[in-house]
Write a protein that holds these residues in place. Sequence first.
Motif, PDB file in Angstrom:
ATOM      1  N   HIS A 169      55.084  47.328 -18.571  1.00 36.33           N
ATOM      2  CA  HIS A 169      54.125  48.418 -18.391  1.00 36.33           C
ATOM      3  C   HIS A 169      54.532  49.372 -17.273  1.00 36.33           C
ATOM      4  CE1 HIS A 169      50.341  50.560 -18.428  1.00 36.33           C
ATOM      5  NE2 HIS A 169      50.097  50.230 -17.169  1.00 36.33           N
ATOM      6  N   LEU A 199      53.989  41.464 -18.183  1.00 39.46           N
ATOM      7  CA  LEU A 199      53.253  42.696 -18.472  1.00 39.46           C
ATOM      8  C   LEU A 199      53.647  43.788 -17.489  1.00 39.46           C
ATOM      9  CD1 LEU A 199      51.044  44.338 -19.922  1.00 39.46           C
ATOM     10  CD2 LEU A 199      49.432  43.448 -18.215  1.00 39.46           C
ATOM     11  N   ARG A 219      50.570  42.301 -23.054  1.00 39.66           N
ATOM     12  CA  ARG A 219      49.268  42.924 -22.839  1.00 39.66           C
ATOM     13  C   ARG A 219      48.159  42.053 -23.405  1.00 39.66           C
ATOM     14  NH1 ARG A 219      45.151  44.524 -24.826  1.00 39.66           N
ATOM     15  NH2 ARG A 219      45.884  43.918 -26.906  1.00 39.66           N
TER      16      ARG A 219
END
Length: 237
Positions: free
Chosen positions: A140, A136, A157
């Motif tokens: 991200h 993630l 996510r």
Amino acid sequence: MPQMTDLTTHPIATKYPPKHPERLQLYSTPTPNGVKVSIMLEETGLAYEPHFVAIGDNETWTPEFLALNPNGKIPAIIDPDGPGGKPLALFESGAILIYLAEKTGQLLPADPARRYETLQWVMWQMGGAGPLFGQLGFFHKFKGREIEDPRPKERYRAETERLLEVIETRLEGRDWIMGDEYTIADIALLGWVRTVVGFYEAGPIVGWDALSRTPAWLERGLARPAVQRGLTVPARP
């Protein structure tokens, strides 16, 4: 390579010369995986000497480090007073947590059933929460953001949100993963959960504000003096 008879015979000692070869040697960086071991060392009170490994400069891929961990990852240790009084080189943060718990008789329940219950949560972190949280972070915060296809980020996510909910459920009626007893299961998870909502700045997309027990557990963990010290070890040059 020949069996190590003392710390100075290991190739790693040429790159990171020990000032205190009689102490446990830690080769690490304060990442979510690295701080598991430094926190554990601070919690147990074992004498150790930390060595900062600059992963950004690819120091884990040098011949000296690969002689210690052929997988080229931190953290790793050498305990000059290992089993039978002989030096022991060890890598993989989960394995090191278990080793240090058994060496010191701390932070791992003695009762066999509770011991295995604790270990299952350490394994859960190693195989699930750590890798998924890390992915993630990649999609991200780091270069993964440049990937136009939204599916990889959404997968990690959603999985991170699910895994945080697993922790939230586990903590119902418990202060720590194992109830009233703080263990290596908490140490394995603290740095990773902290990173998701801190360094990765992913709290808003993984439902952090909808949780109550997990944030309170994180706050309790971060309030421990040994945790605060361990989060900064090894010190960056």
